[in-house]
Scaffold this active site. Structure first.
Site, PDB file in Angstrom:
ATOM      1  N   ILE A  12       0.751  -1.272   0.335  1.00  0.00           N
ATOM      2  CA  ILE A  12       0.436   0.195  -0.266  1.00  0.00           C
ATOM      3  C   ILE A  12       1.180   1.521   0.207  1.00  0.00           C
ATOM      4  O   ILE A  12       0.954   2.226  -0.987  1.00  0.00           O
ATOM      5  CB  ILE A  12      -0.564   0.368   1.595  1.00  0.00           C
ATOM      6  CG1 ILE A  12      -1.734  -1.202   0.858  1.00  0.00           C
ATOM      7  CG2 ILE A  12      -1.239   1.246   1.144  1.00  0.00           C
ATOM      8  CD1 ILE A  12      -2.605  -1.656   2.015  1.00  0.00           C
ATOM      9  N   LYS A  35      10.444  -6.530   5.086  1.00  0.00           N
ATOM     10  CA  LYS A  35       9.323  -7.076   3.282  1.00  0.00           C
ATOM     11  C   LYS A  35       9.294  -6.353   2.192  1.00  0.00           C
ATOM     12  O   LYS A  35       8.665  -6.368   1.355  1.00  0.00           O
ATOM     13  CB  LYS A  35       7.778  -6.482   4.224  1.00  0.00           C
ATOM     14  CG  LYS A  35       7.708  -7.601   5.402  1.00  0.00           C
ATOM     15  CD  LYS A  35       7.448  -9.076   4.997  1.00  0.00           C
ATOM     16  CE  LYS A  35       7.169  -9.604   6.107  1.00  0.00           C
ATOM     17  NZ  LYS A  35       6.985 -11.206   6.458  1.00  0.00           N
ATOM     18  N   ASN A  75       4.687  -4.652  11.207  1.00  0.00           N
ATOM     19  CA  ASN A  75       4.189  -5.856  10.635  1.00  0.00           C
ATOM     20  C   ASN A  75       2.276  -5.736  10.202  1.00  0.00           C
ATOM     21  O   ASN A  75       1.637  -5.557  11.231  1.00  0.00           O
ATOM     22  CB  ASN A  75       4.332  -7.003  11.616  1.00  0.00           C
ATOM     23  CG  ASN A  75       5.355  -6.996  11.507  1.00  0.00           C
ATOM     24  OD1 ASN A  75       6.591  -6.011  12.171  1.00  0.00           O
ATOM     25  ND2 ASN A  75       6.417  -8.168  10.353  1.00  0.00           N
ATOM     26  N   TYR A 140      -2.612  -8.296  15.673  1.00  0.00           N
ATOM     27  CA  TYR A 140      -2.443  -7.552  14.796  1.00  0.00           C
ATOM     28  C   TYR A 140      -3.610  -6.258  15.473  1.00  0.00           C
ATOM     29  O   TYR A 140      -2.736  -4.767  15.021  1.00  0.00           O
ATOM     30  CB  TYR A 140      -2.839  -8.112  13.670  1.00  0.00           C
ATOM     31  CG  TYR A 140      -2.636  -7.255  12.295  1.00  0.00           C
ATOM     32  CD1 TYR A 140      -1.777  -5.663  12.159  1.00  0.00           C
ATOM     33  CD2 TYR A 140      -3.759  -6.632  11.560  1.00  0.00           C
ATOM     34  CE1 TYR A 140      -1.907  -5.272  10.691  1.00  0.00           C
ATOM     35  CE2 TYR A 140      -4.369  -5.872  10.420  1.00  0.00           C
ATOM     36  CZ  TYR A 140      -2.883  -5.029  10.263  1.00  0.00           C
ATOM     37  OH  TYR A 140      -2.669  -3.656   9.353  1.00  0.00           O
ATOM     38  N   LEU A 189      -5.901 -13.392   0.532  1.00  0.00           N
ATOM     39  CA  LEU A 189      -6.233 -14.340  -0.681  1.00  0.00           C
ATOM     40  C   LEU A 189      -6.112 -13.863  -2.037  1.00  0.00           C
ATOM     41  O   LEU A 189      -6.560 -14.746  -2.666  1.00  0.00           O
ATOM     42  CB  LEU A 189      -7.701 -14.091  -0.251  1.00  0.00           C
ATOM     43  CG  LEU A 189      -8.429 -14.498  -0.861  1.00  0.00           C
ATOM     44  CD1 LEU A 189      -8.656 -16.709  -0.611  1.00  0.00           C
ATOM     45  CD2 LEU A 189      -9.809 -14.280  -0.598  1.00  0.00           C
ATOM     46  N   ILE A 206      -9.714 -22.791   1.392  1.00  0.00           N
ATOM     47  CA  ILE A 206     -10.158 -21.973   1.761  1.00  0.00           C
ATOM     48  C   ILE A 206      -9.959 -22.411   3.318  1.00  0.00           C
ATOM     49  O   ILE A 206     -10.802 -22.929   4.169  1.00  0.00           O
ATOM     50  CB  ILE A 206     -11.559 -22.699   1.529  1.00  0.00           C
ATOM     51  CG1 ILE A 206     -11.508 -22.294  -0.418  1.00  0.00           C
ATOM     52  CG2 ILE A 206     -12.592 -21.238   1.787  1.00  0.00           C
ATOM     53  CD1 ILE A 206     -12.922 -22.713  -1.027  1.00  0.00           C
ATOM     54  N   ARG A 220     -15.088 -10.300   3.503  1.00  0.00           N
ATOM     55  CA  ARG A 220     -15.059  -9.304   3.263  1.00  0.00           C
ATOM     56  C   ARG A 220     -15.348  -8.648   2.712  1.00  0.00           C
ATOM     57  O   ARG A 220     -15.956  -8.292   1.440  1.00  0.00           O
ATOM     58  CB  ARG A 220     -13.135  -9.960   3.041  1.00  0.00           C
ATOM     59  CG  ARG A 220     -13.119 -10.619   4.005  1.00  0.00           C
ATOM     60  CD  ARG A 220     -12.267  -9.698   5.441  1.00  0.00           C
ATOM     61  NE  ARG A 220     -11.987 -10.730   6.606  1.00  0.00           N
ATOM     62  CZ  ARG A 220     -12.640 -11.665   7.243  1.00  0.00           C
ATOM     63  NH1 ARG A 220     -13.317 -11.599   7.019  1.00  0.00           N
ATOM     64  NH2 ARG A 220     -12.331 -12.615   8.183  1.00  0.00           N
ATOM     65  N   ASP A 284     -10.358 -14.858  12.486  1.00  0.00           N
ATOM     66  CA  ASP A 284     -10.432 -14.215  11.178  1.00  0.00           C
ATOM     67  C   ASP A 284     -11.642 -13.986  11.581  1.00  0.00           C
ATOM     68  O   ASP A 284     -12.821 -15.073  12.305  1.00  0.00           O
ATOM     69  CB  ASP A 284     -10.744 -15.008  10.163  1.00  0.00           C
ATOM     70  CG  ASP A 284      -9.817 -15.040   8.958  1.00  0.00           C
ATOM     71  OD1 ASP A 284      -8.948 -13.481   9.417  1.00  0.00           O
ATOM     72  OD2 ASP A 284      -9.297 -15.970   8.234  1.00  0.00           O
TER      73      ASP A 284
HETATM   74  N1  UDP Z   1      -8.066 -17.231   2.778  1.00  0.00           N
HETATM   75  C1  UDP Z   1      -8.531 -17.849   3.123  1.00  0.00           C
HETATM   76  N2  UDP Z   1      -7.389 -18.344   1.803  1.00  0.00           N
HETATM   77  C2  UDP Z   1      -5.868 -18.445   2.095  1.00  0.00           C
HETATM   78  C3  UDP Z   1      -5.636 -16.681   2.469  1.00  0.00           C
HETATM   79  C4  UDP Z   1      -6.874 -16.085   2.858  1.00  0.00           C
HETATM   80  O1  UDP Z   1      -9.570 -18.196   2.996  1.00  0.00           O
HETATM   81  O2  UDP Z   1      -5.244 -18.740   1.888  1.00  0.00           O
HETATM   82  C5  UDP Z   1      -8.806 -15.848   3.650  1.00  0.00           C
HETATM   83  C6  UDP Z   1      -9.456 -15.886   4.865  1.00  0.00           C
HETATM   84  O3  UDP Z   1      -9.662 -16.518   5.954  1.00  0.00           O
HETATM   85  C7  UDP Z   1     -10.122 -14.477   4.629  1.00  0.00           C
HETATM   86  C8  UDP Z   1     -10.449 -13.980   3.587  1.00  0.00           C
HETATM   87  O4  UDP Z   1      -9.761 -14.586   2.784  1.00  0.00           O
HETATM   88  O5  UDP Z   1     -11.589 -14.619   5.019  1.00  0.00           O
HETATM   89  C9  UDP Z   1      -8.689 -13.110   3.497  1.00  0.00           C
HETATM   90  O6  UDP Z   1      -8.144 -12.647   3.960  1.00  0.00           O
HETATM   91  P1  UDP Z   1      -6.642 -12.465   3.453  1.00  0.00           P
HETATM   92  O7  UDP Z   1      -5.519 -12.884   4.685  1.00  0.00           O
HETATM   93  O8  UDP Z   1      -6.765 -11.789   2.139  1.00  0.00           O
HETATM   94  O9  UDP Z   1      -6.821 -10.711   4.411  1.00  0.00           O
HETATM   95  P2  UDP Z   1      -7.334 -10.098   5.574  1.00  0.00           P
HETATM   96  O10 UDP Z   1      -8.749 -10.438   6.220  1.00  0.00           O
HETATM   97  O11 UDP Z   1      -6.625 -11.461   6.759  1.00  0.00           O
HETATM   98  O12 UDP Z   1      -7.091  -8.884   5.693  1.00  0.00           O
END
Ligand code: UDP
Length: 328
Positions: A12, A35, A75, A140, A189, A206, A220, A284
């Protein structure tokens, strides 16, 4: 006068830095490069170093006439933060404390802070408003909320005005094709889905299909990184205009499930993307969708690339052109 962008070599941060450059702003980027990527820095002055390193920060603040800070250095992995919370308190909370100490010392009064929807935890209602309860479910989000609180008290004590932007799920890449998303290891994701489309991964996991959502997978609010970047410029302008400290959500107000994202990516890429159901990921929440009414009304922000297909297409463009990510 320069804008200091901490973490400007990250995903970002690099998009915001490019947006600032396109507005002819002078920028100074700092990044510890744990990173960040060298090739994501497309202009401005660059210093490699850590916000927790006081000598380094003194050098940056004394050599440049900094008028405002946009603060990304942190982080930012939910899952990792649950496993190694102290790393997050150190880099995020203590790191921001060090940055604020320098801002006080050098009389810098404006900061735009990269916050997160993770500050809310399990939401009370959807869409989430800024006034809703903040009770993070992972370290976080807790570190980001602690920083928001620290900023509020620094306004009270030192007159440092802040805009905290609570991002929902940033995705996509800059239209130039020069910068995009490349985390190592990748945990997000959208890039994971793109890597599966490229054949670099066998399948997408998933994380949980037993959530209380229509298809059982987490929902999301995905927002294009360029729309996010534009909000930072508006936030900066608001501070320069003399407005007070604010907190804003940044999302499109529409939620998509993990399964819907994968399905949309199949359509956009024309590739088969295999998926397997895996256990839930710690920390989550089931659904995170923003109300962005406040920033729309107060700063006139409006997203331009707000449909999921557009967002995923821009991510696909980046991943196709850079199958191995950045060279450095
Ligand atoms: N997610 C998933 N598989 C992956 C990575 C993420 O199912 O390999 C899900 C995760 O549990 C969340 C959504 O995708 O519900 C978005 O996750 P991401 O890590 O992209 O962003 P966050 O919501 O943690 O900021």
């Amino acid at each position: 006068m320069s804008i200091l962008v901490t973490g400007g070599a990250g995903y970002i941060g690099s998009h915001v830095a490019l947006e600032l450059l396109s507005k002819n702003e002078e920028i100074v980027i700092i990044d510890n490069m744990q990173k960040g990527h060298k090739s994501a820095i497309l202009g401005g002055k660059f210093y490699k170093g850590d916000i927790r390193d006081r000598e380094f920060m003194d050098e940056v603040f004394s050599r440049n006439d900094i008028s405002a800070v946009i603060h990304f250095a942190a982080n930012s992995l939910v899952g990792e933060s649950v496993t190694v919370p102290l790393k997050y308190y150190d880099n995020n909370v203590y790191g921001t404390q060090c940055l604020l100490e320098k801002m006080v010392e050098y009389g810098v009064k404006h900061i735009v802070f990269s916050s997160t929807a993770a500050t809310y935890g399990e939401p009370e209602r959807i869409p989430i408003q800024e006034t809703d309860r903040t009770l993070p479910t992972n370290p976080y989000g807790d570190t980001k909320l602690a920083i928001e609180r620290m900023l509020r008290w620094c306004d009270e004590a030192y007159g440092i005005k802040s805009v905290c932007l609570r991002y929902f799920n940033a995705a996509g890449a800059h239209k130039s094709g020069m910068i995009g998303e490349d985390h190592r290891p990748e945990t997000h994701l959208v890039p994971i889905v793109m890597e599966a489309a490229l054949g670099k991964r066998e399948y997408v996991q998933i994380f949980g299909d037993d959530y209380d959502t229509p298809d059982g997978t987490c929902i999301r609010d995905y927002i294009h990184v360029s729309d996010l970047a534009k909000a930072h410029i508006l936030a900066l302008e608001s501070l320069r205009a003399g407005n007070g400290s604010k907190v804003y959500n940044l999302g499109n107000g529409e939620g998509f499930s993990v399964k819907e994202v994968i399905e949309c990516a199949r359509k956009v890429t024309g590739r088969e993307i295999k998926s397997v159901i895996s256990p839930r990921r710690a920390g989550d929440p089931a659904v995170l969708v923003a109300s962005s009414d406040r920033i729309r009304k107060e700063l006139g922000w409006s997203p331009e690339e707000d449909d999921l297909e557009t967002i995923l297409s821009s991510a696909w463009e980046w991943h196709r052109k850079h199958p191995d990510g950045y060279p450095d």
